[in-house]
Write a protein that holds these residues in place. Sequence first.
Motif, short mmCIF file in Angstrom:
data_model
loop_
_atom_site.label_atom_id
_atom_site.label_comp_id
_atom_site.label_asym_id
_atom_site.label_seq_id
_atom_site.Cartn_x
_atom_site.Cartn_y
_atom_site.Cartn_z
N ASP A 111 9.62 -15.13 1.49
CA ASP A 111 9.93 -13.78 1.01
C ASP A 111 9.63 -12.73 2.08
OD1 ASP A 111 10.63 -14.96 -1.30
OD2 ASP A 111 8.81 -14.43 -2.41
N GLN A 112 8.55 -12.98 2.84
CA GLN A 112 8.18 -12.00 3.86
C GLN A 112 9.24 -11.93 4.96
OE1 GLN A 112 4.10 -11.56 5.03
NE2 GLN A 112 3.39 -12.90 3.42
N ILE A 113 9.87 -13.06 5.26
CA ILE A 113 10.93 -13.05 6.26
C ILE A 113 12.20 -12.46 5.65
CG2 ILE A 113 12.32 -14.45 7.83
CD1 ILE A 113 10.03 -16.49 7.78
N ALA A 114 12.51 -12.90 4.43
CA ALA A 114 13.74 -12.43 3.77
C ALA A 114 13.70 -10.91 3.57
CB ALA A 114 13.91 -13.13 2.44
N GLU A 115 12.50 -10.38 3.38
CA GLU A 115 12.37 -8.95 3.13
C GLU A 115 12.98 -8.12 4.26
OE1 GLU A 115 8.34 -7.44 3.25
OE2 GLU A 115 8.80 -6.06 1.60
N VAL A 116 12.66 -8.50 5.49
CA VAL A 116 13.15 -7.71 6.63
C VAL A 116 14.65 -7.93 6.83
CG1 VAL A 116 12.53 -9.40 8.40
CG2 VAL A 116 12.65 -7.01 9.00
N VAL A 117 15.12 -9.16 6.53
CA VAL A 117 16.55 -9.43 6.66
C VAL A 117 17.34 -8.61 5.64
CG1 VAL A 117 18.33 -11.22 6.53
CG2 VAL A 117 16.08 -11.77 7.45
N TYR A 118 16.83 -8.62 4.40
CA TYR A 118 17.51 -7.89 3.32
C TYR A 118 17.53 -6.39 3.60
CZ TYR A 118 18.58 -6.25 -1.38
OH TYR A 118 19.14 -5.63 -2.45
N LEU A 119 16.45 -5.92 4.20
CA LEU A 119 16.34 -4.48 4.48
C LEU A 119 17.39 -4.02 5.50
CD1 LEU A 119 14.49 -1.98 3.94
CD2 LEU A 119 13.24 -2.65 5.98
N HIS A 120 17.60 -4.82 6.56
CA HIS A 120 18.48 -4.37 7.64
C HIS A 120 19.81 -5.11 7.67
CE1 HIS A 120 15.24 -2.03 9.32
NE2 HIS A 120 14.46 -3.08 9.34
N ALA A 128 19.96 -13.32 2.44
CA ALA A 128 18.70 -13.04 3.14
C ALA A 128 17.77 -14.24 3.04
CB ALA A 128 18.04 -11.80 2.55
N LYS A 129 17.74 -14.81 1.85
CA LYS A 129 16.91 -16.00 1.60
C LYS A 129 17.37 -17.14 2.52
CE LYS A 129 13.93 -18.03 -0.75
NZ LYS A 129 12.62 -17.53 -0.78
N GLU A 130 18.69 -17.32 2.55
CA GLU A 130 19.30 -18.36 3.37
C GLU A 130 18.90 -18.19 4.83
OE1 GLU A 130 20.82 -21.69 3.53
OE2 GLU A 130 20.73 -20.68 1.60
N ARG A 131 18.99 -16.93 5.29
CA ARG A 131 18.65 -16.61 6.67
C ARG A 131 17.16 -16.89 6.95
NH1 ARG A 131 20.01 -15.95 11.72
NH2 ARG A 131 18.79 -14.40 12.85
N SER A 132 16.31 -16.58 5.96
CA SER A 132 14.88 -16.80 6.16
C SER A 132 14.60 -18.29 6.32
CB SER A 132 14.07 -16.21 5.01
OG SER A 132 14.16 -17.03 3.87
N LEU A 133 15.30 -19.12 5.54
CA LEU A 133 15.11 -20.57 5.66
C LEU A 133 15.57 -21.04 7.03
CD1 LEU A 133 16.33 -21.82 2.16
CD2 LEU A 133 14.03 -21.25 2.91
N HIS A 134 16.71 -20.49 7.48
CA HIS A 134 17.22 -20.85 8.79
C HIS A 134 16.23 -20.47 9.89
CE1 HIS A 134 19.99 -21.35 12.11
NE2 HIS A 134 19.70 -20.13 12.50
N MET A 135 15.66 -19.25 9.76
CA MET A 135 14.69 -18.79 10.76
C MET A 135 13.46 -19.69 10.80
SD MET A 135 15.97 -16.47 12.51
CE MET A 135 14.53 -16.31 13.58
N MET A 165 9.87 -13.90 11.68
CA MET A 165 10.07 -12.61 11.05
C MET A 165 10.56 -11.59 12.07
SD MET A 165 7.37 -11.35 8.32
CE MET A 165 6.11 -10.66 9.29
N ALA A 166 9.95 -11.61 13.26
CA ALA A 166 10.30 -10.63 14.28
C ALA A 166 11.72 -10.84 14.80
CB ALA A 166 9.30 -10.69 15.43
N LEU A 167 12.17 -12.11 14.83
CA LEU A 167 13.48 -12.39 15.42
C LEU A 167 14.59 -12.48 14.37
CD1 LEU A 167 12.45 -14.98 18.12
CD2 LEU A 167 13.22 -12.65 18.50
N ALA A 168 14.22 -12.35 13.09
CA ALA A 168 15.18 -12.58 12.01
C ALA A 168 16.39 -11.67 12.10
CB ALA A 168 14.50 -12.42 10.65
N CYS A 169 16.21 -10.44 12.58
CA CYS A 169 17.32 -9.50 12.65
C CYS A 169 17.92 -9.42 14.05
CB CYS A 169 16.88 -8.12 12.19
SG CYS A 169 16.54 -8.06 10.44
#
Lengths: 322, 329
Positions: A111-120, A128-135, A165-169
């Motif tokens: 959720d902490q990773i998905a949060e930043v993806v969803y935000l931007h 966003a969830k999918e992306r967080s799993l990938h990250m 988290m830092a590279l997710a976006c």
Amino acid sequence: MSLLDIKGLTIHYITHQNTVRAVNDVDLSIDTGKTLGLVGETGAGKTTTALGILRLIQTPPGKIVSGEILFDGKDLLKESEHNIRMIRGNDISMIFQDPMTALNPIMRVGDQIAEVVYLHGDCTKEEAKERSLHMLETVGIRAERSTEFPHQFSGGMKQRVVIAMALACKPKLLIADEPTTALDVTIQAQVLKMINELKAVYNTSMLLITHDLGIVAETCDEVAIMYAGQIVEYGNLEHIFDNPKHPYTIGLFKSLPSLDKDVERLSPIKGLMPDPANLPTGCKFHTRCDHVCEDCKAIEPAYQEIEPGHFVRCLRVERGEI
Amino acid sequence: MIKYFIKRLLWTIPVMLGVLVVVFTITYFTPGDPVMTILGTGYTPERYAAMAHEFGLDKGYFGQIGSYIWNLISQGSFGKSFASNIPIAQEIAIRFPVTLKLALLSTFFVVIVGLPLGILSATKQYSAFDTSLTAVALILCAVPSFILALLSLILFGVKLRWLPISGLDTWKSWILPVATNALGGIAVLMRMTRTTMLEVIRQDYIRTARAKGLKESVVIRRHALQNCLIPVLTVIGSNLTMQLAGAIIIETIFNINGMGMYLMQGILARDYPVINGTVILIAFIVCVMNLAVDLLYALVDPRIKAQYTSGKRKAKAIRKLRSAKTEVE
């Protein structure tokens, strides 16, 4: 044109008792895809510089007194609070020093990773969830661990989560504040290797803050040596490692153990960093310098280019005396 | 988790037995005689003896406490009131909802006023708002609720005549009891929230949240607030139980026919079954509240949840080890 261009950045912490001059007239620039190492002792103002770029200095007591931070041509210090939020985590993201405390202890890491993806990311929560799993998988953590909490991870894995988290976006600039200091040596190498690989994949520029010259030699294109809130020497790897000019830089290398030379004792730089609330006059390093002259105590040395791309802030180097 | 819950629930039994013994002992040795209180003056020794026998007061300390506990366990009965001869359970069933409603309402206001004020106070630390709120909170913490109740009764009830001074007939009559009951709690919760919040918003993970580009309000709500819920929950839980105890004072002052007043009447009339029954009920509620708060901790903080389940895991590991040992043998 460079991606990040800092000119004359000055940051003070102002309290009732005194003013801590943490960063004084700092110039830095980073080109796209390049890595700049910011090296200095504890308290030299490295982290304050980094937080200043993201405008995350706690105010009060912190205050960005003057300077400009040009990112992609825009001055971050003049942007609105809303615009700077859109840049944070998206265009510029940061890896913090201590992975143990950098994650929210009561939020699932996914959720902490998905949060930043969803935000931007301009995407649905599922994407966003999918992306967080990938990250997570990108940094070498199995996707099913995304529902776990930070306390269920080891230190090295927490740092991987922070990096994910830092590279997710896919930021243009990554600020890594001593990303490996809190980790043990074997994990350090892994994490550095991973940051380097990911940086290449996303064509991200990086500001790497460290006090470890070994890490700098491995990862950086350019190096800035910071002392008492000032850049005292700046150049590419060859300039700094093969032809260091500033007595402080030379002192740093002398205090490192070397495999080539057989010496009885290391020679550390004598004395301590001056109190940033009460900086000496003239050259800030004169209290500890081996080459100090009378002028050093009175005249503040200018930041001089001694060969193309190699800057030094030393009076005696400027005069060609050392 | 369920095992933990049952274990904790079973623990309330010895706690309540302890409370029972203490209360029983205190009332037993307190000067005063319920029979004399009821009969007044001019009774014959035979009447006195008959009544004392009826109440079971002629049995001595161990006989009395023994039969009380026996009745409680075998029939679930708290006995009958000496004065009215009505079963205690029946009396409490009428009065307890009033007290509970008062306590829940007060706690509700404590939370919806105290929590946001505490957060605001922390996010605007050292501002004029924060400083004045701190001053008000200190005064409210220092003034006992009965002084507050009496003063507000005089001001709003007697002088200004805005609000009724006794009973619970209209919604207006709830205002003073709930407010005087809640104000102290609001002050405590506000200070607690402020302190905890100040600690939490200096944590690294809050900086991480800010570095993500989240709005400050989201940072506070999603990242900071949840992390300061543990001490806040503790205060809310203890506040609710304190409200029950405070009901004795508030209900007596505002003439509200709740459990507090019932207990007060019981004490004045030396009506032992009334005192024992209400105190045991309050003790039970305190136990349940503490358990509820502890369970909420686990809900809020996964690290605490992990502690609760670790006992089970440990047991499993030990079992495994043992079976391995027997195999070797």
